[in-house]
Design a protein around this motif. Sequence first.
Motif, PDB file in Angstrom:
ATOM      1  N   ARG A  70       0.808  -1.224   0.000  1.00 26.17           N
ATOM      2  CA  ARG A  70       0.000   0.000   0.000  1.00 26.17           C
ATOM      3  C   ARG A  70       0.834   1.263   0.000  1.00 26.17           C
ATOM      4  O   ARG A  70       0.490   2.248  -0.657  1.00 26.17           O
ATOM      5  CB  ARG A  70      -0.938  -0.001   1.217  1.00 26.17           C
ATOM      6  CG  ARG A  70      -2.031  -1.058   1.158  1.00 26.17           C
ATOM      7  CD  ARG A  70      -2.910  -1.012   2.388  1.00 26.17           C
ATOM      8  NE  ARG A  70      -3.928  -2.057   2.361  1.00 26.17           N
ATOM      9  CZ  ARG A  70      -4.798  -2.280   3.345  1.00 26.17           C
ATOM     10  NH1 ARG A  70      -4.746  -1.520   4.452  1.00 26.17           N
ATOM     11  NH2 ARG A  70      -5.692  -3.244   3.235  1.00 26.17           N
ATOM     12  N   THR A  71       1.923   1.257   0.737  1.00 23.67           N
ATOM     13  CA  THR A  71       2.731   2.485   0.802  1.00 23.67           C
ATOM     14  C   THR A  71       3.342   2.817  -0.556  1.00 23.67           C
ATOM     15  O   THR A  71       3.462   3.989  -0.913  1.00 23.67           O
ATOM     16  CB  THR A  71       3.840   2.340   1.859  1.00 23.67           C
ATOM     17  OG1 THR A  71       4.600   1.148   1.585  1.00 23.67           O
ATOM     18  CG2 THR A  71       3.255   2.269   3.254  1.00 23.67           C
ATOM     19  N   SER A 121       0.621   4.242  -2.819  1.00 23.33           N
ATOM     20  CA  SER A 121       0.295   5.627  -2.477  1.00 23.33           C
ATOM     21  C   SER A 121       1.367   6.602  -2.966  1.00 23.33           C
ATOM     22  O   SER A 121       1.058   7.757  -3.258  1.00 23.33           O
ATOM     23  CB  SER A 121       0.139   5.771  -0.955  1.00 23.33           C
ATOM     24  OG  SER A 121      -0.935   4.991  -0.485  1.00 23.33           O
ATOM     25  N   LEU A 167       7.664   6.195   1.469  1.00 21.88           N
ATOM     26  CA  LEU A 167       6.858   5.071   1.914  1.00 21.88           C
ATOM     27  C   LEU A 167       6.575   5.172   3.412  1.00 21.88           C
ATOM     28  O   LEU A 167       5.473   4.885   3.869  1.00 21.88           O
ATOM     29  CB  LEU A 167       7.571   3.758   1.617  1.00 21.88           C
ATOM     30  CG  LEU A 167       8.141   3.564   0.200  1.00 21.88           C
ATOM     31  CD1 LEU A 167       8.693   2.161   0.042  1.00 21.88           C
ATOM     32  CD2 LEU A 167       7.082   3.857  -0.847  1.00 21.88           C
ATOM     33  N   LYS A 168       7.602   5.573   4.142  1.00 26.55           N
ATOM     34  CA  LYS A 168       7.527   5.832   5.575  1.00 26.55           C
ATOM     35  C   LYS A 168       8.813   6.553   5.928  1.00 26.55           C
ATOM     36  O   LYS A 168       9.728   6.630   5.097  1.00 26.55           O
ATOM     37  CB  LYS A 168       7.368   4.528   6.366  1.00 26.55           C
ATOM     38  CG  LYS A 168       8.518   3.546   6.178  1.00 26.55           C
ATOM     39  CD  LYS A 168       8.250   2.263   6.949  1.00 26.55           C
ATOM     40  CE  LYS A 168       9.415   1.283   6.778  1.00 26.55           C
ATOM     41  NZ  LYS A 168       9.179   0.025   7.540  1.00 26.55           N
TER      42      LYS A 168
END
Length: 204
Positions: free
Chosen positions: A93-94, A97, A181-182
């Motif tokens: 998911r990351t 996105s 992503l993070k």
Amino acid sequence: MTTITTEVATIARWDDVQHALTGGGDGASCQCIWPMLRDKDWARTTTPQRTEMFKEEVVAGPPPGLVAYVDGVAAGWVRIGPRPRQQRITHTRTILSATAEPLDDDSVWAVTCFVVRREYRGTGLNAELLAAAVDYARGSGARVIEAYPVDTAGEKQSSNDLFHGTLGTFLSAGFRARGELKPGRPLVVLDLAAGDSAGDSVAV
């Protein structure tokens, strides 16, 4: 003077691929199948199964990566190929996105794994592998290359955590950060259609 060469991973080089993967860390057990499977499928596999899956992938072609040789000895590995074929990416998911590229576009390639044998770490081999991978992708018709490296922020980290590659390696090769992503895990892009360059090879 150290001589570094790179070759695409064909079945004729299977023993060299295995030598590169099994020099310490998780390469021996992962067999570079982690990027190709969703979590639920990965959890069901054993190392022998992953080895067979990887061998079948190499046999079927096109080559899923490249091997680096230091003075003729297989010393490192990089996986690169069309992003849609790497199922973990298209189900993360990351990444979904952060990316601006269509998920079903085979002209979007992704770099997802580096392995360097323990005795060759710290020699700049990842930079050589990345430069060769970019050339391979360009010659195979890739339009864009994505990657998901680790931003070490100058801090030393476990080699097992760096199989994605480091941000500095990708930026030095001409990649540009396009998302996150993070924290500490950017998405980087090399737009081959726009004439981005991987730069010169790095001597060690």
